[in-house]
Design a protein around this motif. Structure first.
Motif, PDB file in Angstrom:
ATOM      1  N   GLN A  61      42.094  41.769  35.113  1.00  0.00           N
ATOM      2  CA  GLN A  61      43.450  41.373  34.754  1.00  0.00           C
ATOM      3  C   GLN A  61      44.425  41.557  35.920  1.00  0.00           C
ATOM      4  O   GLN A  61      44.211  42.380  36.818  1.00  0.00           O
ATOM      5  N   ASN A  62      45.487  40.751  35.898  1.00  0.00           N
ATOM      6  CA  ASN A  62      46.618  40.873  36.822  1.00  0.00           C
ATOM      7  C   ASN A  62      46.259  40.646  38.285  1.00  0.00           C
ATOM      8  O   ASN A  62      46.849  41.238  39.187  1.00  0.00           O
ATOM      9  N   ILE A  63      45.271  39.802  38.527  1.00  0.00           N
ATOM     10  CA  ILE A  63      44.941  39.431  39.897  1.00  0.00           C
ATOM     11  C   ILE A  63      44.758  37.916  39.976  1.00  0.00           C
ATOM     12  O   ILE A  63      44.596  37.242  38.961  1.00  0.00           O
ATOM     13  N   ARG A  64      44.779  37.417  41.187  1.00  0.00           N
ATOM     14  CA  ARG A  64      44.363  36.043  41.442  1.00  0.00           C
ATOM     15  C   ARG A  64      42.883  36.047  41.807  1.00  0.00           C
ATOM     16  O   ARG A  64      42.299  37.086  42.075  1.00  0.00           O
ATOM     17  N   HIS A  65      42.291  34.850  41.849  1.00  0.00           N
ATOM     18  CA  HIS A  65      40.889  34.685  42.255  1.00  0.00           C
ATOM     19  C   HIS A  65      39.930  35.377  41.283  1.00  0.00           C
ATOM     20  O   HIS A  65      38.811  35.727  41.655  1.00  0.00           O
ATOM     21  N   GLU A  66      40.385  35.574  40.037  1.00  0.00           N
ATOM     22  CA  GLU A  66      39.489  36.200  39.062  1.00  0.00           C
ATOM     23  C   GLU A  66      38.298  35.310  38.751  1.00  0.00           C
ATOM     24  O   GLU A  66      37.224  35.809  38.388  1.00  0.00           O
ATOM     25  N   ASP A  67      38.446  33.985  38.913  1.00  0.00           N
ATOM     26  CA  ASP A  67      37.315  33.076  38.708  1.00  0.00           C
ATOM     27  C   ASP A  67      36.211  33.326  39.731  1.00  0.00           C
ATOM     28  O   ASP A  67      35.023  33.226  39.413  1.00  0.00           O
ATOM     29  N   THR A  68      36.622  33.610  40.952  1.00  0.00           N
ATOM     30  CA  THR A  68      35.644  33.895  42.009  1.00  0.00           C
ATOM     31  C   THR A  68      34.812  35.112  41.664  1.00  0.00           C
ATOM     32  O   THR A  68      33.578  35.106  41.798  1.00  0.00           O
ATOM     33  N   LEU A  69      35.470  36.160  41.203  1.00  0.00           N
ATOM     34  CA  LEU A  69      34.763  37.383  40.815  1.00  0.00           C
ATOM     35  C   LEU A  69      33.867  37.130  39.611  1.00  0.00           C
ATOM     36  O   LEU A  69      32.697  37.531  39.593  1.00  0.00           O
ATOM     37  N   LEU A  87      50.069  38.755  47.244  1.00  0.00           N
ATOM     38  CA  LEU A  87      49.344  38.968  45.998  1.00  0.00           C
ATOM     39  C   LEU A  87      47.913  38.452  46.111  1.00  0.00           C
ATOM     40  O   LEU A  87      46.966  39.099  45.653  1.00  0.00           O
ATOM     41  N   SER A  88      47.735  37.288  46.739  1.00  0.00           N
ATOM     42  CA  SER A  88      46.388  36.743  46.927  1.00  0.00           C
ATOM     43  C   SER A  88      45.531  37.686  47.768  1.00  0.00           C
ATOM     44  O   SER A  88      44.362  37.933  47.467  1.00  0.00           O
ATOM     45  N   SER A  89      46.121  38.217  48.840  1.00  0.00           N
ATOM     46  CA  SER A  89      45.379  39.119  49.727  1.00  0.00           C
ATOM     47  C   SER A  89      44.973  40.390  49.000  1.00  0.00           C
ATOM     48  O   SER A  89      43.812  40.823  49.069  1.00  0.00           O
ATOM     49  N   GLU A  90      45.913  40.993  48.296  1.00  0.00           N
ATOM     50  CA  GLU A  90      45.617  42.229  47.574  1.00  0.00           C
ATOM     51  C   GLU A  90      44.614  41.973  46.445  1.00  0.00           C
ATOM     52  O   GLU A  90      43.741  42.809  46.178  1.00  0.00           O
TER      53      GLU A  90
END
Length: 203
Positions: A36-44, A81-84
């Motif tokens: 939750q609360n991140i970008r790129h969660e699809d990648t993970l 945000l993307s980097s973090e």
């Protein structure tokens, strides 16, 4: 399945979950939840799915359409945000590689070395962040890679340029950071020169 993992590493199937049917038991048994609360969660999500899946069926059909507009979460330019978020993705990827067992995921480890290095270069070094932010990102990724075999990666099929970047792991931390910064800078200069040459001779 090694074949499923390799097909994911070769980008032979899309990482977004919306066009996939997955058994509920598979999700529960392997605890494949969205961070939750991140970008790129699809990648993970797709990386973890590829690690644990034993069978995969792909239908060569268009099953999903979506629109992207300028104000969408996907396109908003919050690079920090993307980097973090990608650091969180890298940490969770490694957690699942260790959970699966490194002997079963040799190619996953090579993919992971390449992925984390690209995160460092594309989302930290190439953006206008303070030096200490870049350095802290580097230290996090370096620590994630410390118990992965560089020798195994050198024996892989990745291009020599990507392999040379990994020399940074053999150097003291600060020197390794400046090495990868310098390597990245030289690579950028070469790319710009090649673009200039193509433009020059295209008239």
């Amino acid at each position: 399945s090694i074949n499923i993992q390799n097909s994911y590493y070769k980008h032979e199937w899309y990482e977004m979950p919306v066009n996939k049917l997955i058994r509920k038991e598979f999700i529960i048994n392997n605890n494949i939840l969205f961070q939750q609360n991140i970008r790129h969660e699809d990648t993970l999500w797709s990386f973890i799915t590829a690690l644990y899946a034993n069978t995969l069926l792909i239908l060569p059909k268009t099953t999903y359409f979506y629109r992207i507009h300028n104000q969408s979460f996907i396109t908003s330019r919050n690079h920090k945000l993307s980097s973090e978020s990608l650091l969180v993705v890298c940490i969770q990827m490694k957690t699942n590689i260790n959970r699966k067992g490194k002997k079963e995921v040799k190619n996953a480890m090579n993919y992971y070395i390449d992925f984390t290095t690209n995160v460092l270069i594309s989302y930290f070094l190439n953006l206008n962040y303070p030096l200490d932010f870049k350095y802290n990102g580097y230290k996090t990724i370096r620590n994630l890679l410390k118990d992965f075999s560089i020798l195994s990666f050198w024996k892989s099929s990745y291009p020599i340029g990507i392999k040379l970047i990994q020399i940074h792991q053999l150097l003291p931390t600060k020197i390794g950071f400046y090495y990868i910064c310098l390597y990245n800078r030289i690579s950028s200069i070469k790319k710009n020169m090649n673009k200039w040459k193509k433009r020059k001779y295209s008239f």
